[in-house]
Design an enzyme around this catalytic site. Structure first.
Site, mmCIF file in Angstrom:
data_model
loop_
_atom_site.group_PDB
_atom_site.id
_atom_site.type_symbol
_atom_site.label_atom_id
_atom_site.label_comp_id
_atom_site.label_asym_id
_atom_site.label_seq_id
_atom_site.Cartn_x
_atom_site.Cartn_y
_atom_site.Cartn_z
ATOM 1 C CB SER A 1 -0.872 0.014 1.256
ATOM 2 O OG SER A 1 -1.457 1.292 1.440
ATOM 3 C CE1 TYR B 1 -4.382 -2.904 4.688
ATOM 4 C CE2 TYR B 1 -3.738 -0.591 4.570
ATOM 5 C CZ TYR B 1 -4.146 -1.762 3.951
ATOM 6 O OH TYR B 1 -4.299 -1.792 2.577
HETATM 7 N N1 LIG Z 1 -8.568 -0.356 -2.230
HETATM 8 C C1 LIG Z 1 -7.570 0.387 -1.768
HETATM 9 O O1 LIG Z 1 -7.693 1.615 -1.615
HETATM 10 C C2 LIG Z 1 -6.235 -0.251 -1.457
HETATM 11 C C3 LIG Z 1 -5.136 0.595 -1.240
HETATM 12 C C4 LIG Z 1 -3.890 0.033 -0.944
HETATM 13 C C5 LIG Z 1 -3.758 -1.334 -0.872
HETATM 14 N N2 LIG Z 1 -4.831 -2.135 -1.071
HETATM 15 C C6 LIG Z 1 -4.630 -3.585 -0.966
HETATM 16 O O2 LIG Z 1 -5.081 -4.216 -2.150
HETATM 17 C C7 LIG Z 1 -5.494 -5.534 -1.856
HETATM 18 C C8 LIG Z 1 -6.881 -5.759 -2.440
HETATM 19 O O3 LIG Z 1 -7.748 -4.841 -1.810
HETATM 20 P P1 LIG Z 1 -9.134 -4.395 -2.458
HETATM 21 O O4 LIG Z 1 -9.302 -2.964 -2.171
HETATM 22 O O5 LIG Z 1 -9.246 -4.890 -3.844
HETATM 23 O O6 LIG Z 1 -10.124 -5.154 -1.466
HETATM 24 P P2 LIG Z 1 -11.477 -5.949 -1.682
HETATM 25 O O7 LIG Z 1 -12.248 -5.444 -2.836
HETATM 26 O O8 LIG Z 1 -12.130 -5.967 -0.345
HETATM 27 O O9 LIG Z 1 -10.926 -7.407 -2.012
HETATM 28 C C9 LIG Z 1 -10.308 -8.174 -1.024
HETATM 29 C C10 LIG Z 1 -10.216 -9.601 -1.531
HETATM 30 O O10 LIG Z 1 -9.614 -10.405 -0.502
HETATM 31 C C11 LIG Z 1 -10.447 -11.542 -0.294
HETATM 32 N N3 LIG Z 1 -10.359 -11.989 1.089
HETATM 33 C C12 LIG Z 1 -10.633 -11.267 2.209
HETATM 34 N N4 LIG Z 1 -10.481 -12.041 3.291
HETATM 35 C C13 LIG Z 1 -10.110 -13.281 2.856
HETATM 36 C C14 LIG Z 1 -9.811 -14.500 3.478
HETATM 37 N N5 LIG Z 1 -9.876 -14.635 4.812
HETATM 38 N N6 LIG Z 1 -9.479 -15.560 2.725
HETATM 39 C C15 LIG Z 1 -9.418 -15.455 1.371
HETATM 40 N N7 LIG Z 1 -9.682 -14.305 0.704
HETATM 41 C C16 LIG Z 1 -10.023 -13.238 1.441
HETATM 42 C C17 LIG Z 1 -11.866 -11.070 -0.637
HETATM 43 O O11 LIG Z 1 -12.663 -12.137 -1.062
HETATM 44 P P3 LIG Z 1 -13.753 -12.932 -0.182
HETATM 45 O O12 LIG Z 1 -14.451 -11.915 0.669
HETATM 46 O O13 LIG Z 1 -14.624 -13.547 -1.225
HETATM 47 O O14 LIG Z 1 -12.974 -13.922 0.598
HETATM 48 C C18 LIG Z 1 -11.575 -10.190 -1.843
HETATM 49 O O15 LIG Z 1 -11.486 -10.968 -3.012
HETATM 50 C C19 LIG Z 1 -5.421 -5.692 -0.339
HETATM 51 O O16 LIG Z 1 -4.220 -6.327 0.024
HETATM 52 C C20 LIG Z 1 -5.428 -4.252 0.145
HETATM 53 O O17 LIG Z 1 -4.789 -4.105 1.401
HETATM 54 C C21 LIG Z 1 -6.066 -1.633 -1.369
#
Ligand SMILES: NC(=O)c1ccc[n+]([C@@H]2O[C@H](COP(=O)([O-])OP(=O)(O)OC[C@H]3O[C@@H](n4cnc5c(N)ncnc54)[C@H](OP(=O)(O)O)[C@@H]3O)[C@@H](O)[C@H]2O)c1
Length: 271
Positions: free
Chosen positions: A143, A156
């Site tokens: 991130s 986090y």
């Molecule tokens: N969005 C942002 O602003 C942002 C910024 C910086 C970094 N990130 C990072 O990018 C990555 C993706 O984030 P996102 O924003 O795309 O989030 P998201 O839309 O909430 O997606 C998260 C994914 O992780 C899966 N997941 C959550 N808990 C899980 C578990 N216990 N076992 C297996 N799968 C699990 C969820 O699927 P299920 O619920 O179906 O399991 C979902 O597919 C993360 O590492 C996040 O920290 C995001």
């Protein structure tokens, strides 16, 4: 983008059921990779698998798995045994904001497990195989806040800093073995993860959010070329400020003031 199939025929994407992970899966399939989709929501994965295989003619497997469950990486290894896995994208992540002591310890430990320990396990399990056969790539999703300690996202941000450090170090270790590592550090990105974030309302922070497709595109375009990439100019500038321009104490203070404005209450719970 280079021919990603040179790494191997299959790519594993954790957290493929939504957001950035879904985009990774779609773009890897568009590049001709067979994909293994991992997350808990099987219906979402099956729907995406049908869409991807129909559109791109690649093989698409789904592994409905809670990565926080005991033995999850062993189970994943068994599910992909015999496949020519060339790329692993460690993307699944969860997030809680708020004063640390207002959140349940169990929730914060889940963040540490899913966002830091699971990437380590994936790196160890699949990196071993990549190094042995001298071919493969690991993509770690960190991130933009990994640049500084961040009050009210303390755990986090620390987990994401761990992922960045891990990836940069492994990139050096594995270079001589022909294995690539890329760490991608997205800033605020329009996903369910952002919309449903617990303890914070990102809309109160203002500022632009990024398209998850752009995050995945930037990462895949830089795989094999760079070790760390930060999608978006604004996020890059924040990274430079956090790392090099501001003293650490000022950076912590600045992040604290910014995040404070958007807090909504933690996850609660005693321990
Ligand atoms: N969005 C942002 O602003 C942002 C910024 C910086 C970094 N990130 C990072 O990018 C990555 C993706 O984030 P996102 O924003 O795309 O989030 P998201 O839309 O909430 O997606 C998260 C994914 O992780 C899966 N997941 C959550 N808990 C899980 C578990 N216990 N076992 C297996 N799968 C699990 C969820 O699927 P299920 O619920 O179906 O399991 C979902 O597919 C993360 O590492 C996040 O920290 C995001």
């Amino acid at each position: 983008m280079r021919d990603l199939r040179a790494y191997g025929a299959h790519a594993i994407v954790t957290g493929a059921s939504s957001g950035i992970g879904r985009q990774f899966a779609e773009q890897l399939a568009a590049a001709g990779m067979n994909v293994v989709l991992v997350a808990r929501r099987k219906d979402r994965l099956d729907e995406l698998a049908a869409e991807i295989s129909g559109e791109h003619g690649v093989e698409c497997r789904t592994v409905a798995l809670d990565l926080l469950a005991h033995g999850a990486i062993d189970q994943l290894s068994q599910e992909v045994a015999g496949l020519d896995v060339g790329i692993v994208v460690a993307n699944a992540g969860i997030y809680y904001a708020g004063p640390l002591v207002d959140n349940a310890l169990a929730d914060e430990l889940d963040v540490l497990s899913l966002d830091a320990a699971i990437p380590l396990q994936l790196a160890h399990r699949f990196g071993r195989e990549f190094v042995r056969r001298r071919r493969g790539a690991l993509v770690l999703v960190s991130s933009s806040i990994a640049a500084s300690p961040v009050p009210y996202e303390a755990n986090y941000a620390a987990a994401k800093a761990y992922v960045l450090s891990l990836g940069q170090a492994l990139s050096h270790e594995w270079k001589k073995d022909g294995v690539d590592v890329l760490v991608v550090s997205p800033g605020p990105t329009r996903t369910e993860g952002l919309d449903n974030a617990v303890g914070i309302d990102f809309s109160k922070l203002g500022g632009a959010t990024m398209d998850p497709a752009q995050v995945a595109r930037t990462a895949l375009d830089n795989l094999g070329r760079r070790v760390h990439v930060i999608p978006g100019l604004r996020n890059k500038l924040a990274d430079v400020a956090g790392k090099y321009l501001l003293p650490r104490s000022s950076s912590v203070w600045m992040y604290g003031r910014i995040i404070e404005r958007a807090l909504t209450g933690g996850t609660g719970g005693a321990a």
